[in-house]
Write a protein that holds these residues in place. Structure first.
Motif, PDB file in Angstrom:
ATOM      1  N   LEU A   1      56.323  -5.707 -17.152  1.00 36.85           N
ATOM      2  CA  LEU A   1      57.719  -6.123 -17.274  1.00 36.85           C
ATOM      3  C   LEU A   1      57.766  -7.113 -18.424  1.00 36.85           C
ATOM      4  CD1 LEU A   1      60.330  -5.512 -15.705  1.00 36.85           C
ATOM      5  CD2 LEU A   1      59.906  -7.570 -14.360  1.00 36.85           C
ATOM      6  N   GLN A   2      58.514  -6.788 -19.466  1.00 37.25           N
ATOM      7  CA  GLN A   2      58.519  -7.613 -20.676  1.00 37.25           C
ATOM      8  C   GLN A   2      59.883  -8.236 -20.910  1.00 37.25           C
ATOM      9  OE1 GLN A   2      57.160  -4.342 -23.250  1.00 37.25           O
ATOM     10  NE2 GLN A   2      55.239  -5.440 -23.503  1.00 37.25           N
ATOM     11  N   PRO A   3      59.973  -9.571 -20.998  1.00 28.68           N
ATOM     12  CA  PRO A   3      58.896 -10.536 -20.730  1.00 28.68           C
ATOM     13  C   PRO A   3      58.680 -10.717 -19.237  1.00 28.68           C
ATOM     14  CG  PRO A   3      60.933 -11.678 -21.224  1.00 28.68           C
ATOM     15  CD  PRO A   3      61.229 -10.222 -21.426  1.00 28.68           C
TER      16      PRO A   3
ATOM     17  N   SER B   1      58.975 -12.192 -15.644  1.00 30.19           N
ATOM     18  CA  SER B   1      60.312 -12.465 -15.128  1.00 30.19           C
ATOM     19  C   SER B   1      60.299 -13.180 -13.786  1.00 30.19           C
ATOM     20  CB  SER B   1      61.075 -11.147 -14.964  1.00 30.19           C
ATOM     21  OG  SER B   1      61.038 -10.412 -16.159  1.00 30.19           O
TER      22      SER B   1
ATOM     23  N   GLY C   1      55.892   0.251 -19.883  1.00 30.43           N
ATOM     24  CA  GLY C   1      56.598  -1.022 -19.904  1.00 30.43           C
ATOM     25  C   GLY C   1      58.091  -0.860 -19.722  1.00 30.43           C
TER      26      GLY C   1
ATOM     27  N   ASP D   1      61.418  -3.057 -20.734  1.00 30.01           N
ATOM     28  CA  ASP D   1      61.974  -4.206 -21.454  1.00 30.01           C
ATOM     29  C   ASP D   1      63.264  -4.635 -20.776  1.00 30.01           C
ATOM     30  OD1 ASP D   1      59.946  -4.003 -23.359  1.00 30.01           O
ATOM     31  OD2 ASP D   1      61.105  -2.622 -24.608  1.00 30.01           O
ATOM     32  N   HIS D   2      63.425  -5.929 -20.585  1.00 25.30           N
ATOM     33  CA  HIS D   2      64.647  -6.405 -19.949  1.00 25.30           C
ATOM     34  C   HIS D   2      65.289  -7.516 -20.764  1.00 25.30           C
ATOM     35  CE1 HIS D   2      63.373 -10.359 -18.394  1.00 25.30           C
ATOM     36  NE2 HIS D   2      62.179  -9.815 -18.306  1.00 25.30           N
TER      37      HIS D   2
ATOM     38  N   ARG E   1      59.093   1.732 -22.440  1.00 30.53           N
ATOM     39  CA  ARG E   1      58.008   2.005 -23.379  1.00 30.53           C
ATOM     40  C   ARG E   1      57.090   3.058 -22.765  1.00 30.53           C
ATOM     41  NH1 ARG E   1      57.723  -1.923 -27.372  1.00 30.53           N
ATOM     42  NH2 ARG E   1      59.041  -3.758 -26.989  1.00 30.53           N
TER      43      ARG E   1
ATOM     44  N   SER F   1      59.431   4.387 -27.594  1.00 29.13           N
ATOM     45  CA  SER F   1      60.307   3.646 -26.685  1.00 29.13           C
ATOM     46  C   SER F   1      61.629   4.377 -26.542  1.00 29.13           C
ATOM     47  CB  SER F   1      60.544   2.219 -27.194  1.00 29.13           C
ATOM     48  OG  SER F   1      61.165   2.243 -28.465  1.00 29.13           O
TER      49      SER F   1
ATOM     50  N   PRO G   1      65.459   3.181 -25.721  1.00 30.60           N
ATOM     51  CA  PRO G   1      66.435   2.142 -25.372  1.00 30.60           C
ATOM     52  C   PRO G   1      67.577   2.717 -24.556  1.00 30.60           C
ATOM     53  CG  PRO G   1      66.803   2.867 -27.619  1.00 30.60           C
ATOM     54  CD  PRO G   1      65.572   3.587 -27.127  1.00 30.60           C
TER      55      PRO G   1
ATOM     56  N   HIS H   1      72.467  -1.584 -21.818  1.00 31.09           N
ATOM     57  CA  HIS H   1      71.493  -1.882 -20.760  1.00 31.09           C
ATOM     58  C   HIS H   1      71.981  -1.363 -19.416  1.00 31.09           C
ATOM     59  CE1 HIS H   1      74.331  -5.273 -20.304  1.00 31.09           C
ATOM     60  NE2 HIS H   1      73.928  -5.332 -19.049  1.00 31.09           N
TER      61      HIS H   1
END
Length: 245
Positions: free
Chosen positions: A108-110, A112, A145, A147-148, A180, A186, A188, A229
């Motif tokens: 989980l990036q970053p 959290s 991964g 991304d949040h 990812r 990736s 989005p 998102h």
């Protein structure tokens, strides 16, 4: 005397009609689209009402059971001390966890901070919906991964300067920006309606599947603020009502 009786008889139906109670039901209003993310915060003047962050505190047994669920998913996390915000007493998490891998090998990036309940919903969705859907993508390989944009953050809904607090303010929400994959690519989150691509199919699949784990799912097409998102949260509503858009 006869004339008086006639007048009373004639007036009778009118009086009965005038005095009859209004028995029609008031229609139940659907949730206001502008308030999808909000939670009604307690009246600051009511000293008997605890802050939202306190009201959402799990019992010791419930928290232990929640962590056990995370362990079952293989989530990599750390428990942290209580977090709060001096700008608003409702904001915060009394029993937060810091998540680095939501399931084994999927970061989980970053990293959290969130409530355990939110992490369980995210792990369930990832394991049971996202990873199987990725297998159908073919050459991209597994999802490695997520991304949040944010998990816990004390803010108003839709980042407005005023208004009701967002579910992010209590660690109840995560904004997924994209995925990812094993091949280094990736994907989005973006408007993909009628694109006719495998990427559109994947995004539709994971978005729809999120409605089984989360009580609120918003994304592209909901409104302009969610075009980039997926907003996922675990807000509790009366009757178990869910918003899946």
């Amino acid at each position: 005397m006869r004339a008086a009786l006639v007048l009373i008889c004639l007036a009778g139906p009118l009086l009965a009609q005038d005095l009859a109670p209004d028995t029609s039901l008031t229609p139940v209003a659907r949730p206001d689209p502008e308030e999808r993310e909000e939670i009604v915060a307690p009246d600051a003047e009511d000293a008997l009402t605890p802050p939202v962050r306190v009201a959402l505190t799990e019992t010791e047994d419930a928290f232990s059971a929640c962590l056990a669920e995370l362990d079952g998913f293989g989530t990599v996390y750390e428990t942290r001390g209580s977090v709060s915000d001096p700008s608003d007493s409702d904001c915060g998490i009394t029993q937060p966890i810091m998540v680095s891998e939501i399931v084994p090998g999927l970061v989980l990036q970053p990293d959290s901070i969130m409530r355990c309940e939110t992490a369980v919903a995210l792990a369930e969705w990832t394991a049971r919906i996202v990873l199987p859907a990725a297998e159908m993508m073919g050459e991209k390989g597994a999802v490695t991964g997520i991304d949040h944009g944010s998990t816990y953050i004390c803010r108003r809904r839709n980042n407005l300067p005023t208004g009701k607090l967002s579910e992010h303010s209590f660690g109840n929400a995560v904004d997924v920006m994209g995925f990812r994959f094993e091949d280094g690519s990736s994907l989005p989150i973006e408007p993909r309606a009628d694109a006719g691509t495998i990427e559109e199919s994947f995004q539709r699949a994971v978005r729809g599947g999120a409605c089984l784990s989360f009580t609120t799912v918003l994304g592209p097409g909901t409104d302009a603020t969610h075009d980039d998102h997926l907003h996922l949260d675990v807000k509790a509503r009366s009757g178990g009502y869910r918003i899946c858009q």
